[in-house]
Design an enzyme around this catalytic site. Structure first.
Site: not given
Ligand code: NAP
Length: 433
Positions: A102, A126, A131, A184, A202
């Site tokens: 977002k 989406e 989420g 978490g 959002k």
């Molecule tokens: P996360 O757990 O921190 O995962 C981020 C991933 O991106 C990790 O695998 C990391 O690699 C990789 N990464 C970070 N910097 C990078 C780079 N420069 N080059 C290559 N890979 C890189 O994040 P997440 O919670 O999955 O969130 C991902 C997205 O979804 C975000 O935009 C977030 O706002 C959105 N979102 C998340 C949720 C939720 O519930 N978590 C809900 C809605 C939306 P490593 O594993 O090697 O560190």
């Protein structure tokens, strides 16, 4: 021929997405035509919760974007950079993009959509709002016949969890935040959530879809929940309200041409369905003509829920690619073609109800002074109740009728000018929904 996915990020959402894509049985048959081609991460040494063939996992994310075999780039890295540059490069390479990000869309959506429309590729997001709750495609498609009047969302699970815990356990903000971080539910740096930035990202996306104009992020009035305390939660409860971090976008009822867009802690009457959205759950309440009211409710975050929305976007793109010649441009119900920026009503012109709590010295004339200051500034009161004591000070809670924000603040300034300023202290001010 399978549709090939270049997955950027294998964190919470990336892992959930890969899990669904690797286990398509019993889901939409189109998933059988989708294949994870390559996965980009930051660190190859990190232990992973999912087993992928090592040869497809790489730190060379640019290589994934340039790979001619990749049809859809799924950006699940998060943050502004390098996500923004990677999305723009994917578009320039003719890839369709799915993202849950977002922040990058709210702040750089104009250049991203302009580039995507020029390149004739889809950008679907989406998962970026609510989420797992389907809300963006429903707004564009299922609700497309309506004139949307207002969208009100509880769209940040962390703050909703904190406010719910504060109310249910009578615990302080700092205490509950520390626990949320341990569980978490909150980041080590909670600023984006507790100061309302995430909800502002959002609501700007929702507002732009609902009202057809782009929103300048800096035009959004934003306030977080750090100042919320158990005293106000208790008094709000006694008056029949829950305190929620609401994100609101609505047509200005006076001008009709401008929008009001804001995020802030707000008293929600218990009779309203948003008041019972608790914990990490999210809800988006949409008011439109002729539909009336509809509420979308569900898990606003989490691995499986968010991945569900990401994979739905992948499916939509696959379905479009299978049935439509993309050289004729992007399907109008899946694209975003807004060119103009919305005019946003200045906050002082906003009309809303207020809740205010005052600590008043036990002196004659204090309550009269409150009433006079409100009256002189055109603020009419729904109630003024002495609700308790803090030491030798009376606690007085005021709820106004709908008033102009500017008039309300002029009344507060006048109240501060009481002959002895110590006699009336403004303990808190909150808007009422
Ligand atoms: P996360 O757990 O921190 O995962 C981020 C991933 O991106 C990790 O695998 C990391 O690699 C990789 N990464 C970070 N910097 C990078 C780079 N420069 N080059 C290559 N890979 C890189 O994040 P997440 O919670 O999955 O969130 C991902 C997205 O979804 C975000 O935009 C977030 O706002 C959105 N979102 C998340 C949720 C939720 O519930 N978590 C809900 C809605 C939306 P490593 O594993 O090697 O560190």
């Amino acid at each position: 021929m399978a549709f090939k996915i270049g997955l950027l990020g294998l964190g919470t959402v990336g892992t959930g997405t890969a899990e669904i894509l690797l286990n398509p049985a019993g889901r939409n048959a189109l998933l059988g035509e989708v294949e994870i081609h390559r996965v980009g991460v930051r660190s190859l040494d990190k232990p992973r919760a999912i087993a992928l063939p090592p040869e497809i996992v790489t730190t060379d994310v640019e290589g994934i974007i340039e790979d001619p075999e990749v049809d859809i780039v799924v950006e699940l890295i998060g943050g502004i950079e390098p996500a923004r540059s990677l999305i723009l490069k994917a578009i320039a390479s003719g890839k369709h993009v799915v993202t849950a990000n977002k922040a990058v869309i709210a702040r750089h959506g104009d250049e991203i959509y302009t580039a995507a429309n020029k390149a004739g590729v889809y950008i679907l997001l989406e998962a970026a709002v609510g989420g797992g709750i389907p809300i963006l495609q429903p707004l564009k498609q299922s609700l497309g016949a309506n004139r949307i009047q207002r969208i009100t969302g509880i769209i940040n699970g962390t703050t909703n969890y904190i406010l719910t815990q504060m109310k249910e356990a009578g615990r302080d903000f700092a205490d509950v935040l520390a626990e949320a971080q341990q569980l978490g539910y909150a980041e080590a740096d909670p600023t984006a959530d507790v100061d309302g930035f995430d909800a502002a990202d959002k609501i700007s996306i929702l507002a732009s879809l609902a009202f057809g104009d782009r929103i300048r992020y800096e035009d959004i009035e934003r306030e977080g929940i750090r100042q919320i305390n158990t005293t106000d939660i208790t008094y709000a409860d006694r008056l029949g309200f829950a305190i929620k971090l609401l994100a609101i976008a609505q047509k200005d009822s006076h001008t009709r041409n401008s929008l009001q867009v804001r995020v802030g802690p707000t008293l929600v009457p218990y009779k309203h369905p948003l008041a019972s959205v608790n914990g990490v759950y999210n809800a988006i309440f949409v008011e439109g003509d002729p539909l009336g009211e509809v509420m979308f409710y569900g898990p606003g975050a989490g691995k499986g829920a968010t991945a569900s929305a990401v994979v739905a976007d992948i499916l939509n793109i696959v379905a479009l690619l299978k049935s439509i010649d993309t050289s004729k441009g992007v399907h109008p119900l899946y694209g975003c073609f807004h060119q103009d920026y919305a005019t946003v009503t200045p906050i002082e012109e906003l009309e809303t109800k207020f809740y205010a709590r005052f600590l008043c010295g036990d002196r004659p004339g204090v309550l009269g002074h409150l009433g006079t200051c409100f009256g002189n500034n055109g603020v009419s009161l729904e109630s003024l109740v002495q609700i308790g004591f803090q030491g030798d000070r009376a606690e007085v809670v005021v709820v106004t009728h709908d008033v102009r924000e500017g008039n309300f603040h002029r009344a507060i300034d006048a109240i501060h000018q009481f002959e002895s300023v110590d006699d009336i202290k403004v303990a808190s001010i909150l808007r009422v929904f």
